[in-house]
Scaffold this motif. Structure first.
Motif, PDB file in Angstrom:
ATOM      1  N   UNK A 151      64.644  -4.414  -6.096  1.00 61.89           N
ATOM      2  CA  UNK A 151      65.132  -5.138  -7.267  1.00 61.89           C
ATOM      3  C   UNK A 151      65.271  -6.612  -6.929  1.00 61.89           C
ATOM      4  N   UNK A 152      65.008  -7.407  -7.948  1.00 65.34           N
ATOM      5  CA  UNK A 152      65.214  -8.856  -7.772  1.00 65.34           C
ATOM      6  C   UNK A 152      65.827  -9.396  -9.041  1.00 65.34           C
ATOM      7  N   UNK A 153      66.396 -10.596  -8.950  1.00 65.52           N
ATOM      8  CA  UNK A 153      66.981 -11.257 -10.119  1.00 65.52           C
ATOM      9  C   UNK A 153      66.139 -12.441 -10.547  1.00 65.52           C
ATOM     10  N   UNK A 154      64.808 -12.218 -10.423  1.00 66.12           N
ATOM     11  CA  UNK A 154      63.861 -13.290 -10.736  1.00 66.12           C
ATOM     12  C   UNK A 154      63.633 -13.419 -12.227  1.00 66.12           C
ATOM     13  N   UNK A 155      62.473 -14.007 -12.522  1.00 69.25           N
ATOM     14  CA  UNK A 155      62.188 -14.347 -13.917  1.00 69.25           C
ATOM     15  C   UNK A 155      61.713 -13.128 -14.735  1.00 69.25           C
ATOM     16  N   UNK A 156      61.435 -12.038 -14.125  1.00 69.74           N
ATOM     17  CA  UNK A 156      60.994 -10.842 -14.855  1.00 69.74           C
ATOM     18  C   UNK A 156      59.489 -10.774 -15.029  1.00 69.74           C
ATOM     19  N   UNK A 157      59.042  -9.667 -15.489  1.00 69.89           N
ATOM     20  CA  UNK A 157      57.602  -9.413 -15.574  1.00 69.89           C
ATOM     21  C   UNK A 157      56.972 -10.213 -16.697  1.00 69.89           C
ATOM     22  N   UNK A 158      57.672 -10.299 -17.819  1.00 69.32           N
ATOM     23  CA  UNK A 158      57.075 -10.971 -18.993  1.00 69.32           C
ATOM     24  C   UNK A 158      56.810 -12.439 -18.722  1.00 69.32           C
ATOM     25  N   UNK A 159      57.814 -13.136 -18.221  1.00 68.95           N
ATOM     26  CA  UNK A 159      57.661 -14.564 -17.954  1.00 68.95           C
ATOM     27  C   UNK A 159      56.680 -14.817 -16.822  1.00 68.95           C
ATOM     28  N   UNK A 160      56.675 -13.897 -15.861  1.00 74.01           N
ATOM     29  CA  UNK A 160      55.747 -14.064 -14.733  1.00 74.01           C
ATOM     30  C   UNK A 160      54.310 -13.954 -15.212  1.00 74.01           C
ATOM     31  N   UNK A 161      54.043 -13.015 -16.131  1.00 75.91           N
ATOM     32  CA  UNK A 161      52.677 -12.856 -16.648  1.00 75.91           C
ATOM     33  C   UNK A 161      52.274 -14.053 -17.509  1.00 75.91           C
ATOM     34  N   UNK A 162      53.254 -14.636 -18.236  1.00 73.69           N
ATOM     35  CA  UNK A 162      52.935 -15.779 -19.087  1.00 73.69           C
ATOM     36  C   UNK A 162      52.601 -17.007 -18.265  1.00 73.69           C
ATOM     37  N   UNK A 163      53.195 -17.084 -17.062  1.00 74.39           N
ATOM     38  CA  UNK A 163      52.941 -18.258 -16.223  1.00 74.39           C
ATOM     39  C   UNK A 163      51.650 -18.125 -15.437  1.00 74.39           C
ATOM     40  N   UNK A 164      50.988 -16.964 -15.496  1.00 71.80           N
ATOM     41  CA  UNK A 164      49.750 -16.718 -14.746  1.00 71.80           C
ATOM     42  C   UNK A 164      48.616 -16.439 -15.709  1.00 71.80           C
ATOM     43  N   UNK A 165      47.447 -16.464 -15.195  1.00 74.94           N
ATOM     44  CA  UNK A 165      46.270 -16.088 -15.990  1.00 74.94           C
ATOM     45  C   UNK A 165      46.315 -14.580 -16.258  1.00 74.94           C
ATOM     46  N   UNK A 166      45.881 -14.222 -17.458  1.00 74.10           N
ATOM     47  CA  UNK A 166      45.879 -12.778 -17.797  1.00 74.10           C
ATOM     48  C   UNK A 166      44.928 -11.995 -16.921  1.00 74.10           C
TER      49      UNK A 166
END
Length: 957
Positions: A889-904
């Motif tokens: 577990x982490x308290x990072x930005x989460x999966x949704x925001x991480x995917x938005x910041x990267x190329x699909x």
């Protein structure tokens, strides 16, 4: 057989010409099956109503001179011969001392008549009269007859078993009671002569017939002349009626009914009730079963009977020799003779002869009537009217005071009261045309109506007028008679027609499938008639019409062998029927004619398979190899009918299906194995079908149908099927196994390749981190990083070469990785590793780099983009229900925001590699490993981090 008509009772004579081996017949026996056994001086004969079958010494008989035979309760036929050797016949085999050991106990000559006792035992007296034997079942006891004091001669004339230990011995003049040891218990005078009787032991003197107790049964004069056999053979018909034989005469009580040419030896009755008389040189005589109901008067008249009538129970008849006679008792008495002058005057015609209701004789010539007074002369002569010619008169009917004269073309009516008056008054009722002719005539005595048929139709006379019955079927009748509501007639084409004249449309019926030519109808009463055919007589039974008015009737062949066929004339009243033929008058009670014929009997005589012959009795069991062809012979027994028909039914399921049988043999071809029931029944032309004779037999199963063979074949078949299925399955499994092995090799190669890729990926990332520290001039940290990195590289290279590593090794690798990342990003990354105490990290084996990519993914894509000092990753390891759970577990930005910041199109190489390796592990090692990555949110729906959960089933790890 020769058919003769005796003085007072009809009989049929059998001699050498009819199949007997000799005319010397000692006795006869009707056995339980219905056969008649005839003992002669040339062998033993069996008669079934058709044929005589002879048994001699060639068949096993000890002697050809057979005196008598007797059947015991076990259906053994005991035979007494001249030699006196014990012998019985059973199932077609003669048993003597030569082939039956227990018969050897009987020493002596036993040629007397066997006598069946009340307990089923059989007693035979020796020829010397000094001893006798008793036979019961297969036990033989021999007794010596006691001799009275002062008596030197033993002349035993009869004996009887009173009880188990008491016997009665009959001597001329006295009677002894003895026990089983032949000790005399009682002696009484007994002055009677023994008479041989099939039913019981009887005695006689000149006054009558007595029982063994001396009680007079019938008073009758008997002779006491010495004979070779017991005097006066008797047959008890009833308590009041006895057949009594005296030398060459047979009496029914005191009335002589038969005279023979030789002495009478024996009397027997068959299953049909006929009586058989054995003589000592004149063969066999067969008498009817009702001797008082049938009588004959033989040679009592000359010529041919042309007219007969029964008036008030008395028979009158006239012959073509001009004799007028009457039957009185058993004799014919002449009444008168028609004078020559009557016959010669103007030519008398016999067709118009009639005995009137008053008992007078009415004749006619061309121009005159001749009427007698009673049945005797004188005759009164009356001249016919000038326009009436009597020469063509065929029939005269009488209806009260009216006389109806039928010629071939006219019907004329006269009144009897007008006969003395001249000129005679008359009425012409019908005159046929030139092309017409009168054929059949009948008188309905119930209605006093005249019927006749001509070429143009059928007419009924009503009120002196001939009325044509236009609704009557246009049939050319040759003869017809009236019977109550019916008119029965014979047509020119020999059809029997029955019409109901009580209805307007005259419903009619005709006989079918009779296969005969109808000749004449002789009325008996309004419900019966005798019909003569070209080969026999038929009895016509008339019943009331059905609801539609259609006639109801039945026909039965008269199968009485004592009735003379082709009689000259038959006349009857309600009680008696009279047959005239060749000077003989046969009188038969009508109840005898109407009585149903006895049913024939049928027996199985032989049962032959393909290899041997079986006894045709119960319990026939034959192998399947013998059952390809089975021949079963039957033998009918019938003493009345000349023609017999058979039906048989063969079933294995109890359902009868009767089939016609031609001949006396049944042939079965390949019936198959199983339990069978064969039934045969028979009927004569007049009888109903007899009770079925049943034969049960079993055809054993062949080896290939036995349970053990079927079981063996079933097991073999199942084994072959199982082996075939097993072999095919093995081939398929082997093929799949080879395919699986090839696939596994491919999966393992790819898995190793993926594992190998993890090491360069990690090195690449670590070198980037070291490069970043150097660029920042953080040499101390870079140096520390390098030390940890080198240790991490060593661990990684060591682990990646293995398929599985311990959980502890993987955790050490993760801790070194997190330490490196901590050195690199300082306060931007914090980590915590929580290992449950129940988890044995050293023993649990997992694939290498199973957890590290997820930890790396949490750091790189979850914490670093956040750039916060409170960023933290937590690795938690625990066990639950035989499963290992690794939670990152982490308290990072989460999966949704991480995917938005990267190329699909971009995805973490480590995570992608991990998923592929997991799939390969499931295929290769059948390991159940699941990876679940989810986004963490708080109660308000705000993203608080990412959670990755690895679930590994611990079985086998």
């Amino acid at each position: 057989m020769t058919k003769i008509y005796a003085q007072t009772t009809p009989y049929i004579h059998y001699g050498v010409e009819q199949g007997l081996p000799s005319d010397v017949v000692y006795s006869a026996l009707s056995d339980s099956k219905g056969y008649l056994w005839v003992a002669t001086d040339k062998g033993l004969c069996r008669y079934n109503g058709y044929d005589f079958t002879l048994y001699t010494t060639q068949d096993g008989l000890p002697d050809n001179e057979v005196f008598s035979c007797w059947e015991d309760p076990e259906h053994r036929l005991w035979i007494s011969t001249f030699k006196g050797l014990l012998c019985y016949l059973k199932d077609g085999v003669f048993h003597t001392a030569a082939n039956t050991h227990w018969l050897r106990q009987g020493n002596g000559i036993y040629n007397s008549f066997p006598c069946l006792q009340h307990d089923g035992s059989l007693i035979l007296k020796s020829g010397s009269g000094r001893n006798f034997i008793e036979i019961k079942d297969s036990t033989l006891r021999q007794f010596s007859i006691p001799l009275l004091p002062g008596c030197t001669d033993i002349s035993l004339i009869g004996l009887k078993k009173e009880s188990e230990n008491l016997y009665c011995l009959f001597y001329p003049g006295y009677r002894l009671s003895v026990d089983s040891s032949m000790r005399i218990l009682e002696q009484n005078p007994f002055l009677l002569n023994c008479c041989y009787n099939r039913n019981s032991l009887l005695f006689s003197d000149t006054d009558g017939i007595y029982s063994d107790q001396g009680v007079l049964l019938l008073r009758s004069r008997l002779s006491r002349s010495p004979m070779m056999f017991p005097n006066n053979p008797l047959f008890r018909i009833s308590p009041e009626a006895y057949w009594i034989a005296e030398d060459k005469a047979l009496r029914l009580n005191d009335k002589i009914l038969l005279r023979t040419k030789a002495a009478i030896n024996f009397i027997e009755r068959d299953t049909a009730g006929h009586y058989w008389v054995a003589t000592g040189g004149d063969g066999l005589y067969k008498l009817n079963n009702t001797p008082v109901s049938m009588q004959t008067a033989t040679g009592q008249y000359n010529g041919k009977v042309v007219c007969a009538r029964v008036l008030s129970g008395k028979l009158f008849f006239i012959t073509d020799t001009r004799d007028i006679l009457t039957l009185t008792g058993a004799h014919v008495q002449p009444l008168s003779h028609i004078p020559t002058r009557v016959l010669e005057s103007n030519r008398t015609y016999w067709n118009g002869l009639r005995i009137t209701d008053e008992g007078a004789l009415l004749l006619h010539s061309i121009l005159y009537f001749h009427l007698s007074t009673g049945m005797k002369p004188p005759y009164r002569h009356f001249k016919a009217p000038e326009d009436v010619v009597l020469a063509g008169v065929k029939t005269i009917f009488e209806a009260g005071n009216d006389l109806y004269f039928f010629s071939s073309r006219t019907l004329t009516k006269f009144h009897k009261k007008d006969l003395p008056n001249q000129p005679l008054r008359y009425l012409k009722i019908f005159t046929a045309g030139l092309d017409d002719r009168i054929f059949a005539k009948a008188m309905d005595r119930d209605r006093k109506q005249i019927w006749f048929s001509s070429t143009t139709g059928v007419f009924k006379v009503r009120n002196d007028t001939a009325l044509r019955q236009r609704r009557f079927p246009a049939l050319p009748f040759r003869q017809f008679e009236c019977f109550g509501p019916y008119l029965a007639g014979i047509t020119d084409d020999s059809k029997l027609i029955l019409c109901n004249t009580d209805t307007e449309h005259y419903p009619w019926d005709s006989s079918r499938n009779q296969r005969c030519l109808w000749e004449h109808i002789y009325p008996i009463d309004r419900e019966h008639a005798i019909l003569s055919t070209n080969k026999d007589y038929r009895i016509l039974y008339l019943y009331p019409p059905d609801a539609s008015g259609r006639p109801r009737f039945s026909l039965r062949v008269l199968e009485n062998p004592f009735v003379p066929l082709k009689a000259d004339l038959i006349v009857a009243d309600t009680n008696y029927c009279y047959f005239f033929k060749s000077g003989t008058v046969t009188t038969i009670k009508t109840t005898v004619l109407f009585a149903p014929a006895p049913q024939p009997l049928v027996h199985f005589t032989s049962f032959r398979s393909a290899r041997r012959t079986y006894n045709a009795g119960p319990g026939i069991i034959l192998p399947y190899t013998e059952a390809h062809h089975i021949n079963i012979s039957i033998d009918p027994i019938v003493y009345t009918g000349a023609e017999i028909h058979f039906q048989y039914s063969l079933t294995s399921d109890g359902k009868d299906e009767w089939l016609p049988l031609a001949g006396r043999e049944i042939n079965l071809n390949d019936p198959g194995f199983g339990s069978y029931t064969l039934k045969v029944r028979a009927q004569t032309l007049s009888s109903s079908y007899s009770k079925a004779t049943v034969l049960h037999f079993i055809i054993l199963k062949p080896y290939w149908a036995a349970w053990w063979f079927i079981t063996l074949c079933s097991i073999t078949f199942i084994a072959l099927v199982w082996l075939t299925i097993h072999f095919v399955s093995w081939i398929k499994i082997r093929r799949k196994q080879r395919q699986h092995e090839a696939d596994m090799k491919y999966q393992q190669s790819e898995y190793k390749a993926l594992n190998a890729l993890m090491n360069p990926h990690f090195i690449f990332n670590s070198l980037n981190n070291i490069q970043g520290l150097i660029n920042k001039d953080e040499k101390r940290i870079a140096n520390e990083y390098l030390v940890i990195f080198s240790d991490l590289i060593r661990q990684n290279m060591h682990n990646v070469s293995k398929g599985f590593i311990s959980l502890q090794q993987e955790l050490n690798l993760i801790e070194n990785y997190l330490t490196l990342e901590k050195l690199r990003f300082k306060d931007l990354i914090h980590y915590e590793m929580l290992i449950d105490e129940e988890v044995d990290a050293e023993d649990i084996m997992i694939p290498p780099l199973m957890i590290q990519p997820l930890v790396e993914n949490a750091v790189k894509h979850g914490l670093l983009p956040r750039q916060s000092t409170d960023s933290k990753v937590t690795v938690t390891v625990y066990e639950k229900v035989n499963k290992l759970y690794v939670e990152i577990t982490d308290n990072g930005i989460g999966i949704t925001q991480s995917l938005e910041s990267q190329s699909h199109l971009h995805e973490s190489f480590g995570l992608s590699n991990l998923k592929k390796r997991t799939e390969h592990l499931k295929k290769i090692q059948q390991r159940d490993i699941d990876i679940e990555v989810s986004e963490q949110k708080d109660g308000s729906g705000r993203v608080t981090g990412t959670r990755a959960l690895i679930t590994i089933v611990l079985d086998g790890l």
